[in-house]
Structure formats: structure tokens, C-alpha cells
Design an enzyme around this catalytic site. Structure first.
Site, PDB file in Angstrom:
ATOM      1  N   ASP A 178     -10.572 -13.498 -18.412  1.00 15.34           N
ATOM      2  CA  ASP A 178     -10.494 -15.246 -19.647  1.00 15.34           C
ATOM      3  C   ASP A 178     -11.965 -15.342 -20.003  1.00 15.34           C
ATOM      4  OD1 ASP A 178      -7.286 -15.527 -18.769  1.00 15.34           O
ATOM      5  OD2 ASP A 178      -8.092 -17.281 -18.073  1.00 15.34           O
ATOM      6  N   HIS A 211      -5.886 -14.159 -21.175  1.00 13.84           N
ATOM      7  CA  HIS A 211      -6.400 -15.497 -22.375  1.00 13.84           C
ATOM      8  C   HIS A 211      -6.753 -14.437 -23.096  1.00 13.84           C
ATOM      9  CE1 HIS A 211      -5.375 -18.966 -22.260  1.00 13.84           C
ATOM     10  NE2 HIS A 211      -5.388 -19.227 -21.023  1.00 13.84           N
ATOM     11  N   HIS A 262      -7.569  -9.754 -12.893  1.00 10.97           N
ATOM     12  CA  HIS A 262      -6.996 -11.446 -13.304  1.00 10.97           C
ATOM     13  C   HIS A 262      -5.814 -11.861 -12.569  1.00 10.97           C
ATOM     14  CE1 HIS A 262      -7.853 -15.293 -15.565  1.00 10.97           C
ATOM     15  NE2 HIS A 262      -6.174 -14.899 -16.224  1.00 10.97           N
TER      16      HIS A 262
END
Length: 472
Positions: A178, A211, A262
Site C-alpha cells: 500500500d 492497493h 499485507h
């Protein structure tokens, strides 16, 4: 759980190379040591500040000490001086130039050269990288810094790198993904970390976040940011970024005892070939979607997952990448579909214990949840300090780490979360003692407009438009 806090005040020492912007005056560090179930964690909090100037009507001239615009080295070999110049140029231009002037800072040809080298390097790495802190040439052992979400908050990342100490032979960095979206400087953030990766490939590890995908970057601002900064070359630059995202590894194992990713843990995907008449055609794949029989996946399955997808799928045979990037911990035992997000899993303390015990690990360090997401999670601690300890089990701990302070940069409400960011330092010889370093946001931030409609987008990634994530 017995908790003992001890506070001291110390002044930080500075033995690192010059920072990209002036260091904060009289910066103070708060250190707290906490003991939980016999395991010790140490927390350090640093307050950061930075000066900012409003850009005049005409563009100012860059300082003479900056090599501006940035040029690619003639021999293609990056140096520490090149990296520090890159940081200083990005810092200065973010305060003095409009986004449309970014090509005069980092020409597209330089971007192309960097991302080509970085992409080739990343695509060659396995899904789960092995981070070995032992340095055979020197006979020493490096410390390891683990970083959570940074979300395009360039100035906070610059402060973090200075505060932790830049990557070096005795300091390894593992980033949990991210890098882009929501914050206004995702492009600078991603390019800077790629440069560090190319310069020190065995001391900087960049993992993928949820993301780093086509869907998220089209919704949360990164695509529009790239278009605003590179104009008619924006589509080209954005495509290059997407290709690089596909090469980012999914997870790491540090010193054989710490698993980082993540989102977190993942399911076992059962693939059952049916009888077929000729060759491998007409093979039927049966997937187990019944949450009553969901089982934890193995590192072997993780190693075989296909990560080179623009958007990790939420259905089909390739579910592990989506789990690793989107899953969340829960206080409830077992594995269950993550209905709030529409992708990934929820896993309980029993799953953390099973995973740690099976692979003789001590810690799972994941990221993925900021203060906005945690506000809606019953039973889990808020993200006010930049980290939470979500599971404490017999074999070790599960930690959520978030490194973007005062997040998100753009908020629709007057009352901000004002959360701290944090990073973790793992020290030899055992690497199983997470030392937390908290820090506040660099202030004031340069004034800039958001690249997405932050008043309407749900900040916790909930209610995803899954159909738009389907890619060919």
C-alpha cells in the site's frame, strides 16, 4: 495480560546521511516498554515537523545543490548520492511545483529506465521472499525494519526513513505494501522505494498491498494522480506501474521466525481434477467455498499461487493472492469469508497459533487496517498508535502495523483521526521481539488537492464493486 509501562525521554542521535529536508527542531522521543505474557515489546514515539512554503505565482528556481532535473546514471548504476538527491528533489518539488511540472523533476525517460530495472528484479523474486539478516561477507547480522501502509504520504515516509536509519548493510527494510492511493504523492513514494530496491536489492523488500491493483488505483486516486503529473504520457506511466505491481511479492519470512504480508493468512485451495478423455483438456476444478470446511493454506501453496494479476480474484482457483492482500484478523475462532470486504478471509487466534506452530514462527506482522477501518471492527483495538497486537497465543503474536500517520490525508469530516504511524524493528539474534517506533505526521503538509472523491469513497475499503475487478 499484565502490562507494565516505563516512560523515558531521550534525544535522538543522528549518524545517518543528510535528510531530504531539514530535521525537526528539538525532536523528542518517548520510549515505552510493555510486557505481555512474558514477551517484551518496546515502543518509541517521535514527533516530527517540517517547514513548508507556499509556491509563488512563478515557478521558483531549485536550489543549486540539487541535481535537477533528475537524470539516469550513464552506467545505469544507482548510488547513495543519487538516491538522496531523488529524495531531496521530490521533497522540494512537492512544496514548490504544481503536479503538472513533475516531468521537469523526473523526466519520463528516467522513470522508464528505473521501472524497467525494478520490474525485472521484482518479477524474479518468489511469492514469499526469504529475508536473511546474516551477512556472510562481514560476519555480522543486520537488524530488520518492517513498515506498514504509507499511502502516498511522501513526507511521512521521508521522516520514517531518516528516523529508522536508511537501508544499509546492517539495516534491512521490509515494506508490507500500500504505497499508493489516498495520499497525494503516491507516484513519488513508489518511485522512491523502487529506487532503494534497485540500489540495495538484498536490503530492501517491497511486498504487494491490496492497493497495488488496477481496481483500487482507479478508485482511490493513483491513476488520476499519474495522469495529472505526466499529462499525455500518463497512460504510459500508469501501465508501467500496473505491470510492476504484478511483480511485487506477496509475503516474506524474516530470519526464519517472522511472517509478514499485507493482509495476512490465507486458505488452502483444493483443486480436484476430474476424469478426462484426452490430454489436459476438459479438466474440472472443484473449489471448496463452504466456510465450514475452510482450512488454512500452506507456504507451499502460497509459493505456487499466480500473483501476476492486475486484480487478485475473489472467486475461482487463484484465491490465495486475494486472501493474502485482503484478509483481516478476528477475535472469533476459525476461518470465515470476509463479508465486509467481499474478498479475503477473517481468521481467529486459533488459526494464528496453527500457522505459527506449523512453521515454527514467532510473529505474524501484517498491515492493511488504518484508523478508519478499525473504527468499525468490534473487539479489536483502534489504530491510534500505529500498531495493535491482535492475537497473543502460545507460539507468539499477531501484529497489525500501520505507518501512515494522520490518515487518511483527505478526510470529509472536520474531526480527524490524528493517528500515529509506526514501524517495527526486529533485532538479532532472535528477531522475535517487536520494537515499536511511533511517530506523528510531518506538519504542515504541502497544500494539494485530492485525486479522488474522498467525500463519497468509503475509506475502509468496504462494499467493493467486485464486478469491476474482473480483468481479462
Amino acid at each position: 495480560m499484565h502490562l507494565v509501562l516505563r516512560h523515558t525521554m531521550t534525544l535522538p542521535t543522528d549518524s545517518e546521511p543528510p535528510p531530504p529536508s531539514p530535521p525537526p527542531p528539538d525532536s523528542a522521543t518517548d520510549t515505552a516498554t510493555a510486557t505481555a505474557n512474558g514477551a517484551t515489546t518496546t515502543t518509541t514515539t517521535t514527533t516530527s515537523s517540517s517547514s513548508s512554503e507556499n509556491p509563488p505565482d512563478s515557478l521558483p528556481t531549485p536550489p543549486q545543490e540539487l541535481q535537477f532535473p533528475i537524470s539516469w546514471p550513464q552506467d545505469g548504476t544507482l548510488s547513495l548520492e543519487w538516491i538522496h538527491n531523488l529524495m531531496q528533489c521530490f521533497d522540494w518539488s512537492s512544496r514548490n511545483f504544481p503536479p503538472s511540472e513533475f516531468p521537469s523533476v523526473l523526466p519520463v525517460q528516467v522513470f522508464d529506465s528505473l521501472i524497467l530495472v525494478a520490474s525485472k528484479m521484482l518479477h524474479k523474486e518468489p511469492n514469499c521472499v526469504t529475508v536473511d539478516p546474516f551477512r556472510p561477507n562481514s560476519g555480522t547480522t543486520a537488524s530488520v525494519v518492517v513498515v506498514g501502509d504509507v499511502h502516498g504520504q511522501l513526507h511521512d515516509l521521508l521522516f520514517l526513513l531518516k528516523d529508522a536509519g536508511y537501508p544499509s548493510d546492517d539495516r534491512i527494510f521490509v515494506f508490507n505494501g500500500d504505497y499508493v492511493d489516498r495520499g497525494a504523492w503516491g507516484l513519488e513514494t513508489f518511485v522512491l522505494l523502487l529506487a532503494w530496491k534497485v540500489f540495495m536489492p538484498h536490503n530492501v523488500y517491497l511486498l504487494r498491498g491490496n492497493h497495488e491493483s488496477k481496481y483500487c488505483t482507479s478508485v482511490y486516486g493513483y491513476e488520476k494522480e499519474v495522469m495529472a503529473k505526466y499529462g499525455d504520457k500518463g497512460k504510459h506511466v500508469y501501465r508501467k506501474c500496473l505491470g510492476c505491481f504484478e511483480g511485487l511479492p506477496l509475503a516474506s519470512i524474516v530470519a526464519g521466525c517472522v511472517f509478514t504480508a499485507h493482509g495476512g493468512l490465507f486458505r488452502s485451495v483444493t483443486v480436484t481434477p476430474s476424469k478426462r478423455l484426452k490430454g489436459k483438456k476438459n479438466r474440472k476444478i472443484l473449489l471448496n467455498h463452504d466456510n465450514k470446511t475452510l482450512t488454512l493454506g500452506s507456504l507451499e501453496e502460497l509459493s505456487k499461487a499466480r500473483r501476476s494479476v492486475l486484480d487478485p480474484p475473489w472467486e475461482g482457483p487463484n484465491l490465495i493472492p486475494g486472501d493474502v492482500l485482503w484478509s483481516d484478523p478476528s477475535k472469533n475462532p476459525g476461518l470465515a469469508p470476509n463479508k465486509e470486504r467481499g474478498i479475503g478471509l477473517l481468521w481467529g487466534p486459533d488459526c494464528t497459533e496453527e500457522f505459527l506452530k506449523k512453521y515454527q514462527l514467532k510473529l505474524v506482522i501484517r498491515s492493511h487496517e488504518g484508523p478508519d477501518a478499525r473504527e468499525k471492527r468490534d473487539g479489536l483495538d483502534r489504530m491510534s498508535e500505529g500498531y495493535t497486537i491482535d492475537h497473543v497465543v502460545d507460539s507468539g503474536k499477531l501484529i497489525t502495523l500501520f505507518s501512515a500517520p494522520d490518515y487518511p490525508q483527505f478526510q470529509a469530516t472536520e474531526e480527524r483521526y490524528n493517528n500515529k504511524g509506526a514501524y517495527v524493528v526486529l533485532e538479532p539474534p532472535n528477531f522475535d521481539n517487536a520494537i515499536f517506533h511511533g511517530f506523528t505526521a510531518v506538519t504542515p503538509r504541502p497544500k494539494v488537492n485530492a485525486y479522488y472523491n474522498f467525500e463519497e469513497v468509503i475509506d475502509s475499503d468496504e462494499e467493493l464493486d467486485l464486478e469491476s475487478m474482473v480483468t481479462s
